[in-house]
Design a protein around this motif. Structure first.
Motif, PDB file in Angstrom:
ATOM      1  N   ASN A 155      63.948  -4.380 -69.134  1.00 57.30           N
ATOM      2  CA  ASN A 155      64.580  -4.654 -67.844  1.00 57.30           C
ATOM      3  C   ASN A 155      65.895  -5.415 -67.955  1.00 57.30           C
ATOM      4  OD1 ASN A 155      62.470  -3.434 -66.376  1.00 57.30           O
ATOM      5  ND2 ASN A 155      61.252  -5.318 -66.465  1.00 57.30           N
ATOM      6  N   ASN A 156      66.046  -6.246 -68.985  1.00 56.30           N
ATOM      7  CA  ASN A 156      67.262  -7.071 -69.068  1.00 56.30           C
ATOM      8  C   ASN A 156      68.145  -6.765 -70.275  1.00 56.30           C
ATOM      9  OD1 ASN A 156      65.863  -8.322 -71.181  1.00 56.30           O
ATOM     10  ND2 ASN A 156      65.222 -10.049 -69.909  1.00 56.30           N
ATOM     11  N   LYS A 157      67.732  -5.828 -71.106  1.00 59.78           N
ATOM     12  CA  LYS A 157      68.470  -5.496 -72.320  1.00 59.78           C
ATOM     13  C   LYS A 157      69.939  -5.197 -72.028  1.00 59.78           C
ATOM     14  CE  LYS A 157      68.710  -1.889 -75.900  1.00 59.78           C
ATOM     15  NZ  LYS A 157      69.963  -1.262 -75.468  1.00 59.78           N
ATOM     16  N   THR A 158      70.195  -4.319 -71.070  1.00 61.44           N
ATOM     17  CA  THR A 158      71.563  -3.894 -70.763  1.00 61.44           C
ATOM     18  C   THR A 158      72.398  -5.060 -70.245  1.00 61.44           C
ATOM     19  OG1 THR A 158      70.815  -1.650 -70.263  1.00 61.44           O
ATOM     20  CG2 THR A 158      72.983  -2.288 -69.448  1.00 61.44           C
ATOM     21  N   GLU A 159      71.792  -5.905 -69.383  1.00 61.83           N
ATOM     22  CA  GLU A 159      72.514  -7.064 -68.845  1.00 61.83           C
ATOM     23  C   GLU A 159      72.899  -8.030 -69.962  1.00 61.83           C
ATOM     24  OE1 GLU A 159      71.133  -7.971 -64.332  1.00 61.83           O
ATOM     25  OE2 GLU A 159      69.594  -8.271 -65.859  1.00 61.83           O
ATOM     26  N   PHE A 160      71.977  -8.275 -70.874  1.00 63.02           N
ATOM     27  CA  PHE A 160      72.265  -9.171 -72.001  1.00 63.02           C
ATOM     28  C   PHE A 160      73.423  -8.638 -72.836  1.00 63.02           C
ATOM     29  CE2 PHE A 160      67.870 -11.394 -72.596  1.00 63.02           C
ATOM     30  CZ  PHE A 160      67.958 -11.875 -71.302  1.00 63.02           C
ATOM     31  N   GLU A 161      73.391  -7.351 -73.124  1.00 64.30           N
ATOM     32  CA  GLU A 161      74.430  -6.743 -73.950  1.00 64.30           C
ATOM     33  C   GLU A 161      75.786  -6.792 -73.256  1.00 64.30           C
ATOM     34  OE1 GLU A 161      71.899  -3.542 -76.642  1.00 64.30           O
ATOM     35  OE2 GLU A 161      72.643  -2.925 -74.677  1.00 64.30           O
ATOM     36  N   LYS A 162      75.801  -6.595 -71.946  1.00 69.78           N
ATOM     37  CA  LYS A 162      77.058  -6.664 -71.184  1.00 69.78           C
ATOM     38  C   LYS A 162      77.673  -8.054 -71.268  1.00 69.78           C
ATOM     39  CE  LYS A 162      76.289  -2.993 -67.765  1.00 69.78           C
ATOM     40  NZ  LYS A 162      76.036  -2.701 -66.329  1.00 69.78           N
ATOM     41  N   GLU A 163      76.822  -9.077 -71.327  1.00 68.41           N
ATOM     42  CA  GLU A 163      77.304 -10.456 -71.411  1.00 68.41           C
ATOM     43  C   GLU A 163      77.811 -10.803 -72.810  1.00 68.41           C
ATOM     44  OE1 GLU A 163      77.702 -12.522 -68.927  1.00 68.41           O
ATOM     45  OE2 GLU A 163      76.768 -11.209 -67.429  1.00 68.41           O
ATOM     46  N   GLY A 164      77.445  -9.978 -73.796  1.00 66.07           N
ATOM     47  CA  GLY A 164      77.912 -10.222 -75.160  1.00 66.07           C
ATOM     48  C   GLY A 164      76.857 -10.739 -76.109  1.00 66.07           C
ATOM     49  N   ALA A 165      75.593 -10.714 -75.699  1.00 68.26           N
ATOM     50  CA  ALA A 165      74.512 -11.199 -76.559  1.00 68.26           C
ATOM     51  C   ALA A 165      74.069 -10.119 -77.540  1.00 68.26           C
ATOM     52  CB  ALA A 165      73.323 -11.634 -75.711  1.00 68.26           C
ATOM     53  N   THR A 166      73.579 -10.558 -78.691  1.00 67.41           N
ATOM     54  CA  THR A 166      72.892  -9.666 -79.622  1.00 67.41           C
ATOM     55  C   THR A 166      71.433  -9.601 -79.188  1.00 67.41           C
ATOM     56  OG1 THR A 166      74.351 -10.289 -81.456  1.00 67.41           O
ATOM     57  CG2 THR A 166      72.232  -9.289 -82.026  1.00 67.41           C
ATOM     58  N   VAL A 167      70.944  -8.419 -78.923  1.00 64.61           N
ATOM     59  CA  VAL A 167      69.612  -8.257 -78.340  1.00 64.61           C
ATOM     60  C   VAL A 167      68.556  -8.036 -79.425  1.00 64.61           C
ATOM     61  CG1 VAL A 167      68.208  -6.681 -76.946  1.00 64.61           C
ATOM     62  CG2 VAL A 167      70.437  -7.422 -76.116  1.00 64.61           C
ATOM     63  N   PHE A 168      67.389  -8.648 -79.241  1.00 68.20           N
ATOM     64  CA  PHE A 168      66.235  -8.372 -80.090  1.00 68.20           C
ATOM     65  C   PHE A 168      64.978  -8.401 -79.225  1.00 68.20           C
ATOM     66  CE2 PHE A 168      66.351 -12.920 -79.869  1.00 68.20           C
ATOM     67  CZ  PHE A 168      65.066 -13.384 -80.094  1.00 68.20           C
ATOM     68  N   PHE A 169      63.917  -7.773 -79.718  1.00 69.37           N
ATOM     69  CA  PHE A 169      62.711  -7.600 -78.906  1.00 69.37           C
ATOM     70  C   PHE A 169      61.469  -8.270 -79.502  1.00 69.37           C
ATOM     71  CE2 PHE A 169      65.504  -4.088 -77.907  1.00 69.37           C
ATOM     72  CZ  PHE A 169      65.476  -4.058 -76.520  1.00 69.37           C
ATOM     73  N   GLU A 170      61.515  -8.619 -80.778  1.00 67.43           N
ATOM     74  CA  GLU A 170      60.362  -9.235 -81.439  1.00 67.43           C
ATOM     75  C   GLU A 170      60.820 -10.460 -82.215  1.00 67.43           C
ATOM     76  OE1 GLU A 170      57.863  -6.423 -83.648  1.00 67.43           O
ATOM     77  OE2 GLU A 170      59.013  -4.827 -82.675  1.00 67.43           O
ATOM     78  N   MET A 171      60.125 -11.585 -82.017  1.00 65.76           N
ATOM     79  CA  MET A 171      60.501 -12.815 -82.705  1.00 65.76           C
ATOM     80  C   MET A 171      60.398 -12.649 -84.223  1.00 65.76           C
ATOM     81  SD  MET A 171      61.802 -15.652 -81.713  1.00 65.76           S
ATOM     82  CE  MET A 171      61.364 -15.707 -79.965  1.00 65.76           C
TER      83      MET A 171
END
Length: 214
Positions: free
Chosen positions: A187-203
């Motif tokens: 749900n928030n992956k795209t928003e995070f990427e637009k802000e400039g964050a590096t996205v990950f899904f598992e700790m």
């Protein structure tokens, strides 16, 4: 690893508390006649100050909240944390691998940070390394809490990385000059990427990702 310090958010990053706290928020809003779904609460309340969240509920209800609303929320949420709170999956093993200094910087009060980390057996890892927005009077998405944490740890923003799970926190980190890794979902992956964050899904994958950043 190029980073000299890692700054973790608390709720949703170290402890799996977001659904618990938002469930209490939803329950209390419903008692006032305001129907809120979990997805809405996570999108609009996660990472923000309680004041901001309560004002949001007031706007929806079109009336002032009861005088004891904050106290009642704290009481119910603390009881729920003691009963149901767990560490985020993989966080203990991640911290075992990290050799650089790390800390926690949260919008929540210090009492709540200590409670949550104690319940999840993380408190010893963060002794004297816990920083709260309540200490400085500034909340995410303003970047001051991360700047404060970096300074107290003895580092500059560009030497640190922020680990966040909320849009408010991602924006705070980016605007403060930090690299940000966003612990995301679909749900928030795209928003995070637009802000400039590096996205990950598992700790469990974060340590390798941090080491790839050179």
């Amino acid at each position: 690893m190029k980073y000299k310090c890692i700054i973790f958010d608390c709720d949703g990053v170290l402890v799996d508390s977001e659904e618990i706290s938002n469930a209490i928020m939803i329950e209390m809003a419903n008692e006032l006649g305001v129907e809120i779904k979990l997805d809405y609460a996570l999108k609009n309340f996660a990472g923000k100050s309680l004041k901001n969240s309560f004002e949001h509920i007031e706007r929806l209800s079109k009336k002032l909240l009861p005088n004891n609303f904050v106290q009642e929320y704290r009481k119910r949420s603390y009881l729920a944390f003691k009963r149901d709170l767990k560490p985020v999956k993989g966080i203990h093993s991640l911290l075992d691998q990290i050799v650089v200094p790390f800390c926690v910087a949260s919008s929540g009060p210090l009492e709540k940070i200590k409670l949550n980390l104690t319940i999840t057996n993380l408190i010893e890892r963060f002794e004297n390394k816990m920083f709260s927005s309540y200490e400085i009077g500034s909340w995410k998405p303003n970047p001051e809490i991360f700047k404060y944490a970096a300074k107290e740890m003895g580092f500059k923003p560009e030497e640190c990385v922020v680990i966040e799970d909320s849009l408010a926190g991602v924006r705070a980190g980016i605007s403060g000059g930090f690299d940000v890794f966003g612990f995301a979902n679909d749900n928030n992956k795209t928003e995070f990427e637009k802000e400039g964050a590096t996205v990950f899904f598992e700790m469990d994958k974060l340590y390798d990702l941090l080491n790839e950043k050179e």
